[in-house]
Design a protein around this motif. Structure first.
Motif, short mmCIF file in Angstrom:
data_model
loop_
_atom_site.label_atom_id
_atom_site.label_comp_id
_atom_site.label_asym_id
_atom_site.label_seq_id
_atom_site.Cartn_x
_atom_site.Cartn_y
_atom_site.Cartn_z
N HIS B 149 -2.64 1.06 -2.96
CA HIS B 149 -1.90 2.49 -3.36
C HIS B 149 -2.69 3.33 -4.49
N VAL B 150 -3.11 3.22 -5.79
CA VAL B 150 -3.44 3.52 -6.99
C VAL B 150 -4.61 5.02 -6.15
N SER B 151 -5.51 4.02 -5.33
CA SER B 151 -6.34 5.08 -4.80
C SER B 151 -5.49 6.15 -4.08
N ALA B 152 -4.80 6.14 -3.15
CA ALA B 152 -3.90 6.91 -2.43
C ALA B 152 -3.84 8.03 -3.44
N GLY B 153 -3.31 7.42 -4.28
CA GLY B 153 -2.63 8.15 -5.88
C GLY B 153 -3.93 9.15 -6.54
N LEU B 180 4.58 13.35 -6.29
CA LEU B 180 3.49 13.05 -7.03
C LEU B 180 3.78 12.29 -7.65
N GLY B 181 4.39 13.15 -8.81
CA GLY B 181 4.65 12.21 -9.74
C GLY B 181 5.75 11.33 -9.54
N LEU B 182 6.79 11.21 -8.95
CA LEU B 182 7.50 10.02 -8.31
C LEU B 182 7.11 8.90 -7.63
N PHE B 183 5.52 8.95 -7.14
CA PHE B 183 4.73 8.08 -6.66
C PHE B 183 4.22 7.69 -8.27
N PHE B 186 6.36 5.26 -9.98
CA PHE B 186 6.59 4.12 -9.19
C PHE B 186 5.36 3.29 -9.32
N LEU B 187 3.92 3.71 -8.74
CA LEU B 187 3.29 3.00 -9.46
C LEU B 187 2.80 1.31 -10.75
N ASP B 188 3.49 2.81 -11.27
CA ASP B 188 3.63 1.89 -12.38
C ASP B 188 4.17 1.03 -12.99
N ILE B 189 5.80 1.00 -12.88
CA ILE B 189 5.93 0.68 -12.17
C ILE B 189 6.01 -0.92 -11.78
N ILE B 190 5.22 -1.23 -10.80
CA ILE B 190 5.10 -1.76 -9.55
C ILE B 190 3.84 -3.11 -10.51
N TRP B 191 3.14 -2.25 -11.56
CA TRP B 191 1.91 -2.72 -12.04
C TRP B 191 2.72 -3.23 -13.49
#
Lengths: 362, 204
Positions: B149-153, B180-183, B186-191
């Motif tokens: 996900h981070v790579s795609a981001g 993109l910011g939401l995304f 979101f990845l931060d929360i998952i981390w």
């Protein structure tokens, strides 16, 4: 609806019935066995729903209806053999025999295939603007249903006689008569498949003669039949005012089904794009490449997918506006076609005032 | 005359205003994020179930490094802050600042990926790859999915930098940066979930 929801939830708790003999504990097998038998209850409710939908109605045996009734009867039989197999001890005995093969074909052929075929014959005119040939549709149905029973009922018997599935050859004489019957059934199913192909070919050949001019070939009840066949890109020029569950039926009864709108408005529509289809093809190539370890192809396909998404996501003009004038022209042509259309062949249904189907068309 | 079926609603098919269109897209993006959250929920659940199934192989205590996990966390949290600055710059309509902060965010994201790549490579070299045990399969599935996900981001940040450069801060571009910011957040929360479910308990 509740029954569907119940099936949806229960369906998460039955999957282990595929693996009763894999060596899980008796508790695990009991749980999944019990859940699998319980799921038959809401399914039975749905069967009664369908029966009661037809009860006291006048059933017209057009091909989609034939396939639907064939589904109902056959699916119930398959479900009952499923309840037998849901008992883990029984499954230990029947596992890997043709009884199981008979059971799951008894589920998927009516439950999936007959459903597909009914839907295909029902909505084909809506999608393509002409009807499928009913004679060949009816023939295909009878071949399918007779062929199905001849092909798969003997497999239940053979399974009880102990015949394993996936055999390359066998030397037990007692199986032979049943297998011959099953082979005859398979041949009749093949004829049914040929009938489907012929039906499509004949319908395409006669497409001008069997055009669906009204957009309502079945004297339908729901709103998709209020549109032309095939529908205009915007579906409805103005959003219909829905006053009943069977909105279109209700509109026909009130004589307002084909009223001209007072005015037309511009309609914003998404532009056509080939990108989703392209991504679909590239995703197939990607999956193929990954399965067979063709890494260069996988990278290429992934890059193509990424590029396609970037192109789409950089496009600021994905919509266009269809001007009211053009909407009006399309709708006028539709009303002109409606005025010329012969009365629907299914308007003589009791309770339906046949002559009024085109009321409001001027 | 009976009420005309088509009289009452005449304007519903009118083209939606641009603002409304972007609002609808943001809503669609939220639905996507929620479905993605379900995927991660399943991966977390799988990880917790598989935690003990090490098949005689190494456990998290042996494999994880607190320093690396802390550095990864710091990079990702900081990148969320810098993306926040890009959003502020967007609100101020400052094209240069948006590009600057997006670039900083991308660099932090790449640094995170670099650390994670080193971690995965080291584990696989030690014979602790995803095929070693159920625990490691679940670990690589969960943390690897986040990494993908981070790579795609990161790719997407560069795409948006390109769009801001070529198109400017037009309303479609601005709405895409917001999504993109939401995304990214979101990845931060998952981390944070991965840090607290995988690394912290794994090391204690």
């Amino acid at each position: 609806m509740l029954a569907t929801v119940a099936i949806g939830i229960l369906s998460f708790t039955v999957w282990l019935h595929h693996f009763f003999t894999m060596g899980s504990s008796a508790d695990v097998n009991s749980f999944f066995g019990i859940m699998t038998t319980i799921i038959a209850v809401p399914t039975g409710v749905k069967v009664f729903d369908w029966l009661l939908t037809m009860y006291r109605g006048r059933i017209i045996f057009k091909p989609p209806m034939l396939y639907t009734i064939g589904f109902l009867v056959t699916f119930v039989i398959g479900g009952l053999s499923g309840v037998l197999l849901a008992l883990p001890p029984v499954d230990y005995a029947m596992h890997n025999t043709t009884f199981l093969v008979a059971h799951f074909h008894n589920m998927i052929i009516p439950g999936v295939l007959f459903g597909y075929l009914a839907g295909y014959m029902f909505w084909f005119p809506k999608a393509f603007g002409f009807k499928l040939n009913e004679t060949w549709g009816t023939r295909s149905f009878w071949c399918w249903i007779v062929g199905f029973y001849l092909a798969f009922m003997p497999l239940y018997v053979l399974g009880l006689m102990g015949m394993p599935r996936r055999m390359e050859h066998y030397d037990i004489a007692a199986w032979q008569p049943h297998l011959i019957v099953a082979a005859v059934g398979a041949f009749i199913i093949f004829v049914g498949i040929v009938c489907l192909a012929v039906q499509l070919a004949v319908s395409i050949r006669d497409r001008v003669k069997v055009r669906d001019l009204t957009g309502d070939p079945w004297n339908g009840r729901t709103l998709e039949w209020a549109t032309s066949s095939p529908p205009a890109p915007y579906n409805f020029a103005v959003v219909p005012d829905v006053q009943s569950v069977d909105a279109f039926w209700d509109m026909k009864h009130r004589g307002v089904a084909y009223e001209r709108p007072k005015r037309y408005a511009d309609i914003a529509l998404p532009k056509n794009t080939f990108i989703p289809a392209f991504i679909g093809v590239a995703a197939f190539v990607f999956g193929f490449a990954v399965i067979w370890y063709i890494w260069w192809l996988a990278i290429l396909a992934l890059a193509a997918i990424t590029l396609a998404i970037i192109i789409r996501a950089s496009d600021d003009e994905t919509d266009f506006v269809l001007p009211a004038q053009e909407v009006k022209a399309i709708e006028e042509a539709r009303f002109a076609q409606l005025a010329k259309a012969p009365p629907n062949e299914m308007v003589d249904e009791p309770g339906f005032a046949g002559g009024t189907i085109l009321e409001g068309v001027s | 005359m009976t009420a005309g079926a088509f009289d009452t609603i005449e304007t519903a098919a009118l083209p939606a205003s641009e603002a409304q269109k972007f609002e609808e897209r943001a809503f669609g993006f939220w639905i996507y994020l929620m479905s993605d959250a379900i995927i991660f929920a399943l991966l977390f659940a799988t990880y917790l179930v598989m935690l003990g199934n090490t098949a005689g192989g190494p456990t998290g205590q042996l494999l994880f490094s607190l320093e690396r996990a802390a550095a990864e966390t710091a990079l990702l949290l900081l990148s969320s802050v810098t993306f926040g600055f890009a959003t502020v710059a967007l609100a101020l309509n400052s094209r240069l600042r948006v590009i600057q902060w997006l670039l900083v965010t991308a660099v932090l994201g790449v640094a995170f990926l670099f650390l994670e790549y080193g971690e995965f490579g080291g584990m696989i070299a030690e014979g602790a790859g995803p095929d070693r045990s159920g625990f490691l399969s679940a670990f690589f599935a969960l943390v690897g999915t986040h990494g993908l996900h981070v790579s795609a981001g990161v790719i997407w940040i560069f795409v948006m930098i390109g769009q801001v450069l070529t198109k400017g801060l037009t309303s479609p571009v601005a709405s895409r940066v917001m999504r993109l910011g939401l995304f990214w957040h979101f990845l931060d929360i998952i981390w944070i979930g991965i840090f607290s479910v995988v690394y912290l308990p794994g090391l204690t």
